[in-house]
Design an enzyme around this catalytic site. Structure first.
Site, mmCIF file in Angstrom:
data_model
loop_
_atom_site.group_PDB
_atom_site.id
_atom_site.type_symbol
_atom_site.label_atom_id
_atom_site.label_comp_id
_atom_site.label_asym_id
_atom_site.label_seq_id
_atom_site.Cartn_x
_atom_site.Cartn_y
_atom_site.Cartn_z
ATOM 1 N N PHE A 14 -10.533 4.161 -0.226
ATOM 2 C CA PHE A 14 -11.199 3.791 1.040
ATOM 3 C C PHE A 14 -10.813 4.765 2.173
ATOM 4 C CE2 PHE A 14 -10.453 0.616 4.708
ATOM 5 C CZ PHE A 14 -11.691 0.844 5.287
ATOM 6 N N ASP A 36 -6.487 12.259 -7.423
ATOM 7 C CA ASP A 36 -6.649 10.805 -7.499
ATOM 8 C C ASP A 36 -6.701 10.411 -8.973
ATOM 9 O OD1 ASP A 36 -8.042 8.566 -5.265
ATOM 10 O OD2 ASP A 36 -7.971 8.095 -7.407
ATOM 11 N N ALA A 86 -2.041 5.018 -3.413
ATOM 12 C CA ALA A 86 -1.158 3.850 -3.509
ATOM 13 C C ALA A 86 -1.909 2.718 -4.184
ATOM 14 C CB ALA A 86 -0.719 3.391 -2.112
ATOM 15 N N ASP A 135 1.626 -1.027 8.560
ATOM 16 C CA ASP A 135 2.425 -1.843 9.492
ATOM 17 C C ASP A 135 3.136 -2.992 8.778
ATOM 18 O OD1 ASP A 135 0.215 -3.451 8.954
ATOM 19 O OD2 ASP A 135 -0.328 -3.786 11.051
ATOM 20 N N GLU A 136 2.727 -3.265 7.514
ATOM 21 C CA GLU A 136 3.314 -4.419 6.820
ATOM 22 C C GLU A 136 4.800 -4.219 6.526
ATOM 23 O OE1 GLU A 136 1.081 -6.228 3.726
ATOM 24 O OE2 GLU A 136 -0.834 -5.877 4.714
ATOM 25 N N TYR A 159 3.982 -5.564 -2.198
ATOM 26 C CA TYR A 159 3.281 -4.377 -1.686
ATOM 27 C C TYR A 159 4.065 -3.746 -0.531
ATOM 28 C CZ TYR A 159 0.075 -1.768 1.353
ATOM 29 O OH TYR A 159 -0.479 -0.822 2.176
ATOM 30 N N LYS A 163 5.972 -0.058 -0.110
ATOM 31 C CA LYS A 163 5.645 0.933 0.926
ATOM 32 C C LYS A 163 6.883 1.213 1.795
ATOM 33 C CE LYS A 163 2.149 2.635 1.759
ATOM 34 N NZ LYS A 163 1.437 3.844 1.263
HETATM 35 P P1 NAD Z 1 -7.351 2.139 -1.787
HETATM 36 O O1 NAD Z 1 -6.766 1.134 -2.732
HETATM 37 O O2 NAD Z 1 -8.735 1.967 -1.332
HETATM 38 O O3 NAD Z 1 -7.252 3.596 -2.426
HETATM 39 C C1 NAD Z 1 -6.109 4.047 -3.096
HETATM 40 C C2 NAD Z 1 -6.466 5.302 -3.878
HETATM 41 O O4 NAD Z 1 -5.279 5.771 -4.548
HETATM 42 C C3 NAD Z 1 -7.531 5.081 -4.962
HETATM 43 O O5 NAD Z 1 -8.506 6.097 -4.910
HETATM 44 C C4 NAD Z 1 -6.745 5.126 -6.258
HETATM 45 O O6 NAD Z 1 -7.496 5.598 -7.367
HETATM 46 C C5 NAD Z 1 -5.610 6.093 -5.902
HETATM 47 N N1 NAD Z 1 -4.430 5.897 -6.743
HETATM 48 C C6 NAD Z 1 -3.821 4.716 -7.030
HETATM 49 N N2 NAD Z 1 -2.791 4.919 -7.878
HETATM 50 C C7 NAD Z 1 -2.731 6.261 -8.110
HETATM 51 C C8 NAD Z 1 -1.876 7.089 -8.895
HETATM 52 N N3 NAD Z 1 -0.878 6.580 -9.612
HETATM 53 N N4 NAD Z 1 -2.092 8.427 -8.876
HETATM 54 C C9 NAD Z 1 -3.102 8.960 -8.146
HETATM 55 N N5 NAD Z 1 -3.971 8.222 -7.407
HETATM 56 C C10 NAD Z 1 -3.774 6.886 -7.394
HETATM 57 O O7 NAD Z 1 -6.324 2.196 -0.577
HETATM 58 P P2 NAD Z 1 -6.607 2.397 0.991
HETATM 59 O O8 NAD Z 1 -6.883 1.087 1.582
HETATM 60 O O9 NAD Z 1 -7.545 3.520 1.167
HETATM 61 O O10 NAD Z 1 -5.145 2.856 1.469
HETATM 62 C C11 NAD Z 1 -4.759 4.220 1.434
HETATM 63 C C12 NAD Z 1 -3.353 4.350 1.967
HETATM 64 O O11 NAD Z 1 -3.289 3.858 3.305
HETATM 65 C C13 NAD Z 1 -2.328 3.545 1.171
HETATM 66 O O12 NAD Z 1 -1.149 4.303 1.090
HETATM 67 C C14 NAD Z 1 -2.106 2.292 2.005
HETATM 68 O O13 NAD Z 1 -0.807 1.779 1.813
HETATM 69 C C15 NAD Z 1 -2.303 2.841 3.404
HETATM 70 N N6 NAD Z 1 -2.804 1.883 4.404
HETATM 71 C C16 NAD Z 1 -3.926 1.129 4.164
HETATM 72 C C17 NAD Z 1 -4.406 0.281 5.155
HETATM 73 C C18 NAD Z 1 -5.651 -0.551 4.959
HETATM 74 O O14 NAD Z 1 -5.980 -1.372 5.814
HETATM 75 N N7 NAD Z 1 -6.420 -0.375 3.884
HETATM 76 C C19 NAD Z 1 -3.740 0.202 6.384
HETATM 77 C C20 NAD Z 1 -2.576 0.972 6.574
HETATM 78 C C21 NAD Z 1 -2.139 1.825 5.585
HETATM 79 O O1 DAU Z 2 -1.894 -4.207 7.690
HETATM 80 C C1 DAU Z 2 -2.263 -3.148 6.873
HETATM 81 C C2 DAU Z 2 -2.617 -3.652 5.488
HETATM 82 O O2 DAU Z 2 -3.883 -4.310 5.611
HETATM 83 C C3 DAU Z 2 -2.687 -2.549 4.454
HETATM 84 O O3 DAU Z 2 -1.423 -1.957 4.307
HETATM 85 C C4 DAU Z 2 -3.171 -3.102 3.105
HETATM 86 O O4 DAU Z 2 -3.323 -2.035 2.182
HETATM 87 C C5 DAU Z 2 -4.521 -3.767 3.319
HETATM 88 O O5 DAU Z 2 -4.971 -4.354 2.118
HETATM 89 C C6 DAU Z 2 -4.417 -4.844 4.411
HETATM 90 O O6 DAU Z 2 -3.613 -5.950 3.960
HETATM 91 P P1 DAU Z 2 -4.033 -7.471 4.231
HETATM 92 O O7 DAU Z 2 -3.378 -8.332 3.229
HETATM 93 O O8 DAU Z 2 -3.847 -7.818 5.668
HETATM 94 O O9 DAU Z 2 -5.635 -7.343 3.958
HETATM 95 P P2 DAU Z 2 -6.655 -8.322 3.196
HETATM 96 O O10 DAU Z 2 -8.027 -7.801 3.457
HETATM 97 O O11 DAU Z 2 -6.250 -8.565 1.783
HETATM 98 O O12 DAU Z 2 -6.484 -9.697 3.985
HETATM 99 C C7 DAU Z 2 -6.698 -9.783 5.391
HETATM 100 C C8 DAU Z 2 -6.352 -11.207 5.802
HETATM 101 O O13 DAU Z 2 -7.341 -12.105 5.266
HETATM 102 C C9 DAU Z 2 -5.022 -11.700 5.283
HETATM 103 O O14 DAU Z 2 -4.421 -12.535 6.255
HETATM 104 C C10 DAU Z 2 -5.384 -12.502 4.046
HETATM 105 C C11 DAU Z 2 -6.750 -13.063 4.395
HETATM 106 N N1 DAU Z 2 -7.681 -13.259 3.255
HETATM 107 C C12 DAU Z 2 -7.890 -12.192 2.427
HETATM 108 C C13 DAU Z 2 -8.756 -12.291 1.367
HETATM 109 C C14 DAU Z 2 -8.976 -11.113 0.424
HETATM 110 C C15 DAU Z 2 -8.358 -14.459 3.081
HETATM 111 O O15 DAU Z 2 -8.186 -15.410 3.857
HETATM 112 N N2 DAU Z 2 -9.216 -14.555 2.023
HETATM 113 C C16 DAU Z 2 -9.444 -13.523 1.155
HETATM 114 O O16 DAU Z 2 -10.241 -13.712 0.189
#
Ligand code: NAD
Ligand code: DAU
Length: 353
Positions: A14, A36, A86, A135-136, A159, A163
């Site tokens: 993403f 990836d 990740a 931030d988690e 998770y 991290k």
């Molecule tokens: P995502 O799950 O959408 O994408 C992760 C990517 O990493 C995928 O393309 C997957 O194929 C690849 N990957 C997983 N394991 C691997 C491995 N062993 N070797 C090589 N590639 C691998 O994740 P995202 O939501 O895009 O998050 C990206 C980064 O940002 C992560 O490090 C996450 O902790 C961090 N982050 C995410 C959020 C969020 O809200 N999504 C917020 C803050 C930080």
């Molecule tokens: O804060 C940053 C983090 O945000 C990233 O590091 C993570 O990679 C990312 O997945 C995200 O974590 P959350 O657990 O906050 O995201 P998620 O979308 O899974 O959930 C958002 C909130 O909604 C959380 O409080 C759980 C709740 N939830 C989630 C799902 C999937 C529900 O109530 N129902 C659901 O089905």
């Protein structure tokens, strides 16, 4: 100075796909290598628009495989690393923590080792190793306040523990081996191309298909939401202007309880789908809470704003509208995920390159 050969890990995911797109388009003089593994979360269809760019190379590889990573560093001479790969979903970390230890901790240490000894720049006190984190790691704000860069780590889920551990390793390599590192810890991202296991795309998709919306607990947990392109812009700023050894918190000062956010999505979907007001909200179903569910996250993003001049470009109302429009206009992208077809794209397009 060497031409930059930047390794971006997780660029089919993403956030990574938005970072790869930004760097490939904005910096034609850099060569961007996207490594990836293409797990369930990796989708090359996220970046078809840049896949033929002359300054871009995709390599399918697993960061847990140290030999493979070392070979790639030796072959391509990566000058800098932006590490996003990740396991990212909290619910999956509760059922299968070991995958998170392997990719998030062991994978990060493999990259640090390769950078330290095999990069033509990082091995000599040049270049940047950038760890993109969350931030988690700071835990849950149950008594008010904001996460600062100085807030002590207190991870609560497998998770966030993984991290936090990888953040510590990155800082340890700076302290011990003088590796030139920067880190950022960002709040919840939303926007196009997010895997529909996460709240926003899951709920948009379920509303479209008249399926229940599973709200964990009472829906009172608070998250701080940032549009993914603004996160990618912040990563660009931290990579180019961040101080070595420092951490930057990234967030939009945009807190929502889950239930309020869900109601915003429901209302917008009613309008877009021509439904009567309240129809989508009727899909809300309260379910058992996530184990150890963190109550509230909220980022103080003043450091990156003041020191690096970063600002979010979108107000939340505009961002969520754009996001819903994107998912509605890209139903095919969602269908490929639900059918599993997206996972055939690598074989079809890349295997014989
Ligand atoms: P995502 O799950 O959408 O994408 C992760 C990517 O990493 C995928 O393309 C997957 O194929 C690849 N990957 C997983 N394991 C691997 C491995 N062993 N070797 C090589 N590639 C691998 O994740 P995202 O939501 O895009 O998050 C990206 C980064 O940002 C992560 O490090 C996450 O902790 C961090 N982050 C995410 C959020 C969020 O809200 N999504 C917020 C803050 C930080
Ligand atoms: O804060 C940053 C983090 O945000 C990233 O590091 C993570 O990679 C990312 O997945 C995200 O974590 P959350 O657990 O906050 O995201 P998620 O979308 O899974 O959930 C958002 C909130 O909604 C959380 O409080 C759980 C709740 N939830 C989630 C799902 C999937 C529900 O109530 N129902 C659901 O089905």
């Amino acid at each position: 100075m060497l031409k930059k050969n930047i390794l971006i890990t997780g660029g089919a995911g993403f956030i990574g796909s938005h970072v790869v797109r930004l760097f490939v388009n904005k910096y034609p003089d850099y060569h961007i290598f996207n490594i990836d593994k293409l797990t369930y979360a990796g989708n090359l269809k996220n970046i078809t628009d840049i896949e033929n760019a002359t300054n871009y190379t995709f390599i399918k590889a697993d960061i847990v495989d140290a030999n493979q990573i070392n070979e790639l560093f030796a072959k391509h001479q990566f000058t800098d690393v932006i590490h996003l790969a990740a396991e990212s979903h909290v619910d999956r970390s509760i059922t299968n923590p070991i995958d998170f230890v392997m990719t998030n901790v062991v994978g990060t240490v493999n990259l640090l080792n390769a950078a330290k000894s095999l990069s033509p720049t990082l091995s000599k006190g040049e270049g940047v190793f950038y760890h993109v984190s969350t931030d988690e790691v700071y835990g849950s704000l149950n008594d008010g306040g904001f996460f600062l860069e100085t807030t002590p780590y207190d991870p609560q889920s497998p998770y966030s523990a993984s991290k936090a551990s990888s953040d510590h390793f990155v800082r340890a390599y700076h302290n011990t081996y003088k590796l030139r590192v920067v880190l950022s810890n960002c709040s919840n991202n939303y926007g196009p191309n997010q895997f529909p296991e996460k709240l926003v795309p899951l709920f948009i998709n379920n509303i479209g298909n008249n399926k229940p919306l599973p709200v964990y607990g009472k829906g009172e947990n608070v998250r701080d939401w940032l549009y993914v392109v603004d996160h990618a812009r912040a990563i660009d700023d931290v990579f180019h202007k961040g101080k070595i050894g420092e951490t930057y918190n990234i967030g939009g000062f945009n807190e929502w309880t889950n239930i309020d956010l869900i109601k915003v999505i429901c209302k917008a979907m009613d309008k877009k789908l021509g439904r009567t007001e309240g129809e989508s909200e009727r899909l809300i179903t309260y379910v058992t809470d996530r184990a150890g569910h963190d109550l509230r996250y909220a980022i103080d993003a003043n450091k990156i704003m003041k020191e690096l001049g970063w600002q979010p470009s979108l107000q939340f109302e505009e961002g969520i509208e754009k996001t819903i429009d994107w998912y509605l206009a890209n139903q095919e992208w969602m269908n490929e995920i639900t059918s599993g077809n997206y996972q055939n794209y690598y074989e079809a397009m890349y295997a014989n390159r």
